[in-house]
Design an enzyme around this catalytic site. Structure first.
Site, short mmCIF file in Angstrom:
data_model
loop_
_atom_site.label_atom_id
_atom_site.label_comp_id
_atom_site.label_asym_id
_atom_site.label_seq_id
_atom_site.Cartn_x
_atom_site.Cartn_y
_atom_site.Cartn_z
N CYS A 120 -19.27 55.72 72.93
CA CYS A 120 -18.87 56.97 72.27
C CYS A 120 -19.97 58.02 72.27
O CYS A 120 -19.71 59.20 72.05
CB CYS A 120 -18.42 56.70 70.85
SG CYS A 120 -17.06 55.55 70.77
N ASN A 179 -9.81 58.08 67.72
CA ASN A 179 -11.14 57.89 68.31
C ASN A 179 -11.00 57.80 69.83
O ASN A 179 -10.48 56.83 70.35
CB ASN A 179 -11.77 56.62 67.75
CG ASN A 179 -13.14 56.32 68.33
OD1 ASN A 179 -13.54 56.90 69.36
ND2 ASN A 179 -13.86 55.42 67.70
N HIS A 198 -18.74 62.86 66.32
CA HIS A 198 -17.79 61.92 66.94
C HIS A 198 -16.68 61.60 65.93
O HIS A 198 -16.95 61.25 64.79
CB HIS A 198 -18.55 60.66 67.35
CG HIS A 198 -17.68 59.55 67.81
ND1 HIS A 198 -16.59 59.74 68.62
CD2 HIS A 198 -17.73 58.21 67.56
CE1 HIS A 198 -16.02 58.58 68.86
NE2 HIS A 198 -16.68 57.64 68.22
N1 ACO Z 1 -4.08 48.11 58.40
C1 ACO Z 1 -4.17 47.44 57.26
N2 ACO Z 1 -5.26 46.74 56.89
C2 ACO Z 1 -6.30 46.73 57.76
C3 ACO Z 1 -6.26 47.40 58.99
C4 ACO Z 1 -5.09 48.11 59.30
N3 ACO Z 1 -4.97 48.80 60.47
N4 ACO Z 1 -7.43 47.21 59.62
C5 ACO Z 1 -8.18 46.43 58.82
N5 ACO Z 1 -7.49 46.13 57.70
C6 ACO Z 1 -7.89 45.30 56.58
C7 ACO Z 1 -8.96 44.29 56.95
O1 ACO Z 1 -8.40 43.18 57.60
C8 ACO Z 1 -9.51 43.95 55.59
O2 ACO Z 1 -8.67 43.01 55.00
P1 ACO Z 1 -9.32 41.79 54.17
O3 ACO Z 1 -10.08 42.45 53.07
O4 ACO Z 1 -8.12 41.03 53.74
O5 ACO Z 1 -10.20 41.08 55.14
C9 ACO Z 1 -9.34 45.26 54.80
O6 ACO Z 1 -8.48 46.08 55.56
C10 ACO Z 1 -10.65 45.99 54.59
O7 ACO Z 1 -11.37 45.95 55.82
P2 ACO Z 1 -12.61 46.87 56.07
O8 ACO Z 1 -13.15 46.62 57.44
O9 ACO Z 1 -13.57 46.80 54.92
O10 ACO Z 1 -11.85 48.27 56.03
P3 ACO Z 1 -12.52 49.66 56.07
O11 ACO Z 1 -12.10 50.45 54.91
O12 ACO Z 1 -13.98 49.58 56.40
O13 ACO Z 1 -11.82 50.32 57.34
C11 ACO Z 1 -12.26 50.63 59.67
C12 ACO Z 1 -11.84 49.66 58.61
C13 ACO Z 1 -11.29 51.79 59.69
C14 ACO Z 1 -12.29 49.93 61.02
C15 ACO Z 1 -13.69 51.17 59.32
O14 ACO Z 1 -14.53 50.08 59.03
C16 ACO Z 1 -14.30 51.97 60.42
O15 ACO Z 1 -13.86 53.07 60.70
N6 ACO Z 1 -15.40 51.47 61.01
C17 ACO Z 1 -16.10 52.20 62.03
C18 ACO Z 1 -15.42 52.01 63.32
C19 ACO Z 1 -16.04 52.92 64.32
O16 ACO Z 1 -16.52 53.98 63.99
N7 ACO Z 1 -16.09 52.55 65.56
C20 ACO Z 1 -16.70 53.50 66.43
C21 ACO Z 1 -17.28 52.97 67.50
S1 ACO Z 1 -16.48 53.76 68.79
C22 ACO Z 1 -16.89 53.16 70.31
O17 ACO Z 1 -18.02 53.03 70.67
C23 ACO Z 1 -15.73 52.74 71.16
#
Ligand code: ACO
Length: 322
Positions: free
Chosen positions: A112, A279, A249
């Site tokens: 990214c 994203n 980003h």
């Molecule tokens: N729908 C419902 N629940 C979900 C989903 C979904 N789509 N995805 C994850 N959850 C659940 C998880 O399983 C977890 O459940 P659990 O507590 O029973 O285990 C719960 O939600 C909380 O999970 P978290 O990971 O703490 O959720 P968070 O609020 O952090 O959101 C997310 C997850 C959106 C992925 C966030 O962590 C995020 O945006 N991280 C950064 C990702 C990113 O920026 N990637 C960029 C790199 S890009 C590249 O290089 C390609």
């Protein structure tokens, strides 16, 4: 003055729009969860356009906006992790389709952060080696590598391309680019490749997919984004009030909100389009820059910062006068 500046930008997304409701039928998720946890409402997923097709359309628009003929381009760099082929690169496909001359053309992989890396390479090659007009593109079809049975990733990623023509200039444009990479964190976010073949046997039905520890990437990003902006401000002796816009980003609206808070920068000046595009990895920053220009949010003479983070983990940013 030995400077480079933005001559024109363009972007392109596939026609096919996928809303959050679609994922409710595929994995255990909800429109409400996706919107509140990420800021995404819909995204564009390609049906029949590959990465080079998206890149080509974006490049045509950028060349047009820059009033530049492809024959004037003397450097082509494409940032992508989802090229049409492992080789040749998307850059060579652009060179052929645009009928560019025999000039250096290559792809780079910094996930990214790729577009910011491409900007630094183009800027330095132009300032040091005499290249005059560079076409730089961020283009992805992440949907090719998305596991649509994994709710942790499938709701996030999407397809797009953004392009920019950079040209030599007597006036300041790209003022400073800063790049970082921390290989110790490479395991947090990976797009697998094909497995090695044991004893020359063919391994069937093994498809590479994106795997991510979202929570740790989130934590990392909320520190890395404001930190690289601070470095940029310090190295250019700029006060944050002197920035008209920050284009980060588009990975998660909450990451961008936290960065604004940490920098004490007005959240309305943090550019946001994640709600409609999700994203799009290396395409994210140039797509947002182009949209900000089209919508009149980024006007000639304004100073802005862009910043990105991604797999590697890589991160970086730039301060640019448009
Ligand atoms: N729908 C419902 N629940 C979900 C989903 C979904 N789509 N995805 C994850 N959850 C659940 C998880 O399983 C977890 O459940 P659990 O507590 O029973 O285990 C719960 O939600 C909380 O999970 P978290 O990971 O703490 O959720 P968070 O609020 O952090 O959101 C997310 C997850 C959106 C992925 C966030 O962590 C995020 O945006 N991280 C950064 C990702 C990113 O920026 N990637 C960029 C790199 S890009 C590249 O290089 C390609």
């Amino acid at each position: 003055m030995n400077a480079t500046k933005i001559l024109g930008t363009g972007s392109h997304v596939p026609n096919n729009v996928v809303d959050n409701k679609t994922f409710e039928n595929m994995v255990d998720t909800s429109d409400e969860w996706i919107q509140t946890r990420t800021g995404i409402k819909s995204r564009h997923i390609s049906v029949d356009e590959n990465t080079s097709d998206l890149a080509y359309e974006a490049a045509l628009k950028a060349l047009d906006a820059a009033d530049t003929n492809p024959s004037e381009i003397d450097l082509i760099i494409v940032a992508t992790v989802t090229g049409d082929y492992f080789f040749p690169g998307v850059a060579q496909l652009m060179q052929r389709r645009l009928k560019c001359r025999n000039v250096p053309a290559f792809d780079i992989n910094a996930a990214c952060s790729g577009f910011v890396y491409a900007m630094e390479i183009a800027d330095k090659m132009m300032k040091n080696d005499g290249y005059r007009k560079a076409l730089i593109i961020g283009a992805e079809t992440l949907s090719k590598f998305t596991d649509f049975e994994d709710r942790n990733t499938c709701v996030l990623f999407a397809d797009a391309a953004g392009a920019m023509v950079l040209g030599k200039s007597d006036h300041p444009g790209v003022e400073k680019v800063i790049l970082h990479s921390e290989g110790d964190l490479e395991g947090l976010l990976r797009m697998e490749s094909y497995p090695l073949k044991k004893d020359f046997q063919t391994i069937e039905n093994k498809r590479p997919f994106i795997k991510m520890n979202g929570r740790d990437v989130f934590r990392f990003a909320t520190t890395a984004l404001p930190s690289v902006i601070r470095e940029l401000l310090e190295s250019t002796e700029t006060n944050i009030e002197d920035l008209d816009l920050i284009i980060a980003h588009q990975a998660n609206k909450r990451i961008i909100d936290k960065a604004a808070k940490s920098l004490e920068f007005p959240s309305e000046n943090m550019y946001l389009n994640i709600d409609r595009f999700g994203n799009t990895s290396a395409a994210s920053v140039p797509l947002a820059i182009d949209e900000a220009i089209q919508k009149g949010r980024l006007k000639k003479g304004m100073r802005f910062a862009c910043a990105a983070f991604g797999a590697g983990l890589t991160w970086g940013g730039a301060i640019i006068q448009y």
